[in-house]
Design an enzyme around this catalytic site. Structure first.
Site, PDB file in Angstrom:
ATOM      1  N   SER A 127     -17.701  13.777 -80.564  1.00 13.07           N
ATOM      2  CA  SER A 127     -17.663  14.666 -79.400  1.00 13.07           C
ATOM      3  C   SER A 127     -19.041  14.919 -78.818  1.00 13.07           C
ATOM      4  CB  SER A 127     -17.023  16.006 -79.781  1.00 13.07           C
ATOM      5  OG  SER A 127     -15.753  15.821 -80.339  1.00 13.07           O
ATOM      6  N   HIS A 182     -21.207  20.261 -79.138  1.00 16.47           N
ATOM      7  CA  HIS A 182     -20.797  19.846 -77.790  1.00 16.47           C
ATOM      8  C   HIS A 182     -21.867  20.201 -76.765  1.00 16.47           C
ATOM      9  CE1 HIS A 182     -16.361  20.396 -79.253  1.00 16.47           C
ATOM     10  NE2 HIS A 182     -16.945  19.353 -79.783  1.00 16.47           N
TER      11      HIS A 182
END
Length: 366
Positions: A127, A182
């Site tokens: 991610s 993230h």
């Protein structure tokens, strides 16, 4: 338009390679016994997840390896879908080598952000790198908004928005998928895309090496600076508790052997007391102090450790009474020892939630 057509015709083989590596690693984990839907944290650490006590203690390769691991098929599928949709376009814009540099840099910065935010969380997933790919697209287009037709960008809008929302929800609901990674990955990608941005002209390929060199220089300074500023590695509480359990069991065995020898008449009262004091009580006190210090470490399970220390203290007190009873040949102290010993057994049973073992434990009592 000629440059755009040329870029569109180029194969995005780095994107394909990253997808293949991520899929292959999950397959290897499943073949090795991991759950395909939600591998446990210990398994993820074994395979290279980002975990502060290991990473910050010198296993810095985990900053990269964790970006190829996933918490199951759903996590993998979401990341690979967006990497396939957006990654190919970004790779064609920045070139194969530039894309590889950006992908790795974003992943490393996401991993570092995760360590800074919570060093004891077990973190894994592409991610951070995929957020970096999305960030790189924005970074590349920021100084030249008119270089990409609006209808082309609209194709990616739904995929990107879905990816961002779902991954943020994953980060909130599932341990190990953290939003700090993230955010760090997106920031790294945004900076990388801006550094690699250049006009879509026939000179695009010839000028890429300069942009790539600039990206390497900037990211070396940024990542190096963050690494130098990192605090000391937190204690690996889980690993320490495994060692504590082994030492606990060893000392219990030593005590039982000494008491058995005393009951068989192989040791005098004085010799048994001296042996228990030297071979059991001294290392047991050290063990109790070590466990007590772990309670203050980040990520420690205080709900278990605090009552475990109380149990260790009860066991220690019972053995101190035993030593005194043997040395003084005092039956009253011996009775107090037995009461304290039973209290320690009860505390351990309550701690482990396993009252059924109480009868089996009776065999270990003198």
């Amino acid at each position: 338009m000629a440059v755009a057509r040329e870029l569109r015709s180029q194969p995005a083989w780095i994107t394909l390679l990253m997808i293949a590596a991520n899929v292959a690693l999950l397959v290897a984990m499943v073949v090795g016994g991991a759950s395909p839907l939600m591998p446990d944290a210990n398994r993820m650490i074994e395979w290279g997840a980002n975990y502060g006590p290991r990473t910050m203690a010198g296993e810095w390769w985990r900053l990269v390896s964790n970006t190829f691991l996933h918490f199951g098929v759903v996590h993998l599928a979401l990341n690979m879908w967006v990497l396939w949709v957006v990654g190919r376009m970004v790779e064609r814009l920045v070139g194969h080598f530039g894309f590889l540099l950006m992908y790795v840099a974003a992943g490393v910065l996401g991993s570092l952000a995760s360590l800074i935010w919570d060093p004891v969380v077990v973190s894994a997933g592409a991610s951070s790198s995929v957020f970096g790919v999305v960030g790189a697209l924005f970074g590349f287009l920021a100084p030249r908004r008119d270089s990409m037709p609006l209808h082309v960008l609209k194709k990616f809008r739904s995929s990107v928005v879905t990816f961002l929302v779902v991954n943020l929800l994953f980060g909130i609901s599932i341990p190990g998928i953290d939003n700090a990674a993230h955010v760090g990955g997106f920031a790294g990608g945004l900076l990388s895309g801006w550094l690699l941005s250049q006009p879509l002209t026939p000179e695009l390929h010839r000028m890429r090496w300069r942009r790539n060199a600039g990206l390497v220089a900037v990211m070396t300074v940024v990542i190096g600076g963050v690494l130098l500023a990192m605090p000391p590695a937190p204690a690996d509480v889980a690993a320490e508790m495994e060692l504590v359990e082994q030492e606990h069991d060893r000392l219990i065995d030593v005590y039982n052997d000494l008491i058995g020898a005393w009951q068989r008449g192989q040791l005098t009262d004085e010799a048994c007391a001296d042996s228990v004091a030297a071979q059991v009580l001294v290392p047991w006190r050290d063990l109790r102090g070590e466990v007590g210090s772990l309670a203050e470490e980040p990520g420690a399970n205080r709900e278990f450790i605090v009552p475990f220390v109380e149990y260790l203290s009860l066991r220690e007190q019972s053995w101190e009474l035993m030593v005194d009873a043997l040395r003084k040949r005092d039956p009253i102290l011996l009775g107090q020892y037995l009461m304290k010993f039973r209290a320690a057994d009860k505390a351990l049973d309550e701690l482990l939630g396993d009252d059924e073992d109480a009868a089996a434990d009776a065999d270990d009592k003198p």
